[in-house]
Design a protein around this motif. Sequence first.
Motif, short mmCIF file in Angstrom:
data_model
loop_
_atom_site.label_atom_id
_atom_site.label_comp_id
_atom_site.label_asym_id
_atom_site.label_seq_id
_atom_site.Cartn_x
_atom_site.Cartn_y
_atom_site.Cartn_z
N ALA A 20 0.93 -1.33 -0.05
CA ALA A 20 -0.02 -0.02 0.14
C ALA A 20 1.01 1.12 -0.02
N ARG A 21 0.36 2.31 -0.66
CA ARG A 21 1.17 3.65 -0.63
C ARG A 21 1.90 4.14 0.57
N THR A 22 1.16 3.93 1.67
CA THR A 22 1.71 4.33 2.84
C THR A 22 2.36 3.39 3.71
N SER A 23 2.49 2.09 3.27
CA SER A 23 3.30 1.02 3.98
C SER A 23 4.86 1.31 3.92
N THR A 24 5.28 0.70 4.97
CA THR A 24 6.80 1.13 5.12
C THR A 24 7.65 -0.59 4.79
N ILE A 25 8.75 -0.34 4.69
CA ILE A 25 9.72 -1.59 4.74
C ILE A 25 10.75 -1.17 5.67
N CYS A 26 11.48 -2.37 6.06
CA CYS A 26 12.74 -2.48 6.63
C CYS A 26 13.89 -2.59 5.72
N PRO A 27 15.08 -1.86 5.92
CA PRO A 27 16.09 -1.95 4.98
C PRO A 27 16.47 -3.62 4.96
N VAL A 62 11.75 8.30 -1.76
CA VAL A 62 11.42 7.51 -0.48
C VAL A 62 11.70 8.39 0.62
N GLU A 63 11.06 8.18 1.95
CA GLU A 63 11.34 8.78 3.03
C GLU A 63 11.99 7.85 4.05
N ILE A 64 12.73 8.37 4.93
CA ILE A 64 13.23 7.34 5.87
C ILE A 64 12.43 7.76 7.17
N LEU A 65 11.91 6.71 8.12
CA LEU A 65 11.20 7.45 9.20
C LEU A 65 11.69 6.38 10.56
N GLN A 66 11.53 6.91 11.58
CA GLN A 66 11.93 6.52 12.86
C GLN A 66 10.52 6.88 13.80
N GLY A 67 10.34 5.94 14.55
CA GLY A 67 9.05 6.02 15.39
C GLY A 67 7.83 6.54 14.97
N GLY A 68 7.76 6.44 13.41
CA GLY A 68 6.55 6.79 12.63
C GLY A 68 6.65 8.21 12.15
N ARG A 84 7.48 5.21 0.28
CA ARG A 84 7.71 6.05 -0.86
C ARG A 84 7.20 7.32 -0.53
N SER A 85 7.95 8.48 -1.09
CA SER A 85 7.78 9.80 -0.89
C SER A 85 6.09 10.25 -1.34
N ALA A 88 6.02 10.70 -4.97
CA ALA A 88 6.95 9.62 -5.91
C ALA A 88 5.94 8.53 -6.82
N THR A 89 6.46 8.47 -7.85
CA THR A 89 5.62 7.33 -8.63
C THR A 89 6.27 5.73 -8.21
N SER A 90 5.55 4.91 -8.38
CA SER A 90 6.08 3.38 -7.73
C SER A 90 7.51 3.17 -8.69
N GLY A 91 7.52 3.40 -9.91
CA GLY A 91 8.74 3.28 -10.58
C GLY A 91 10.13 4.16 -10.49
N GLU A 92 9.92 5.29 -9.49
CA GLU A 92 10.81 6.35 -9.50
C GLU A 92 12.05 5.71 -8.92
N GLY A 93 13.13 6.29 -9.22
CA GLY A 93 14.50 5.88 -8.86
C GLY A 93 15.32 5.87 -9.89
#
Length: 93
Positions: A20-27, A62-68, A84-85, A88-93
């Motif tokens: 989902a657009r607002t979901s995050t991942i761990c490195p 992308v954005e980096i988050l810590q503690g939300g 994702r920022s 940003a589009t899904s294929g950006e980078g």
Amino acid sequence: MGEVDRELEAAILELLSRRARTSTICPSEAAREVGASTGQEWRDLMEPARRAARRLVARGAVEILQGGRVVDPSTVRGPIRIRRSPGATSGEG
């Protein structure tokens, strides 16, 4: 920038595109994926994965988050998440 660096950036963007657009991942998710494809130990790819995330922040992908909360990638220490920022589009980078 080496091949593994490019693979880590691509893995981050690909993992985010599957969520989902607002979901995050761990490195570590990107590190594990690239480690599996290259035969490298994923733990050895953790700092390169964090660097890849910082490069993607610099490009606005992308954005980096810590503690939300969005944090400064140049000063953050400890566990982080990546999303994702908003623009940003899904294929950006």
